[in-house]
Design an enzyme around this catalytic site. Structure first.
Site: not given
Length: 191
Positions: A21-24, A26, A41, A138
């Site tokens: 996703g936007g942050m990282g 998994v 993550k 989120d």
């Protein structure tokens, strides 16, 4: 940079990439110390250089590590290491066998009974987080895991402790004033 076989902190060996996703991203990984499968993550490389995001990611790990609820994925560890000369920040959590709700929904709509059960389970998990001053920020199908036998789990994505209200040491009230035990069960108990 990261791929199957990459080892983080001489302990977590990455396997399959499960999503991102936007942050990282998994990854499924092997914890070589405790001999168990975990989910890792990893913060995106560009964000690993930003002190604000590093702090946010660490705060997420701390907040989620304090939360114990059957509908919330357990957080085991937080770490930082170097991989190929780049800083890698990561969060280690329980691996949940199942698939994300967004993948389930791509196959078609869920029945009313299943939908209501999942909504109630997620609401209970979020109420438990809110009771500890944690806000997910989120909630979406991609961040909800559905176990093979049914049941939903919230993943610790974009969770953060909420600041106390001005003039109060208590966190802001959760979205609902009703306690988690008052949430409806679906299906209703047989009478």
């Amino acid at each position: 940079m990261l791929g199957a076989g990459t080892t983080l902190n001489d302990r977590y060996v990455l396997g399959d990439r499960l999503g991102g996703g936007g942050m990282g991203e998994v990854w499924r990984a092997d914890d070589t110390v405790l001999g168990r499968t975990v989910a890792v993550k990893v913060l995106m490389p560009a964000l690993s250089e930003d002190p604000t995001f590093i702090q946010r990611f660490q705060n997420e790990a701390r907040a989620m590590a304090t939360l114990r609820h059957p509908g919330v994925v357990d957080v085991y560890d937080y770490g930082v290491c170097e991989v190929e000369g780049r800083r890698v920040s990561f969060l280690v959590m329980a691996y949940v066998e199942g698939e994300s709700l967004d993948r389930v929904l791509r196959r078609g709509p869920l029945g009313v009974e299943t939908t209501m059960r999942l909504v109630a389970e997620v609401a209970e998990a979020l109420a438990a987080a809110h009771a500890q001053g944690i806000v997910h920020r989120d909630v979406k199908p991609a961040n909800l895991m559905v176990r093979a036998g049914g049941g939903a789990w919230c993943s610790p994505t974009s969770a953060s402790p909420t600041p106390p209200r001005r003039g109060s040491s208590r966190p802001p009230a959760p979205c609902s004033a009703r306690p988690a035990t008052a949430l409806p069960r679906w299906p209703p108990p047989a009478t």
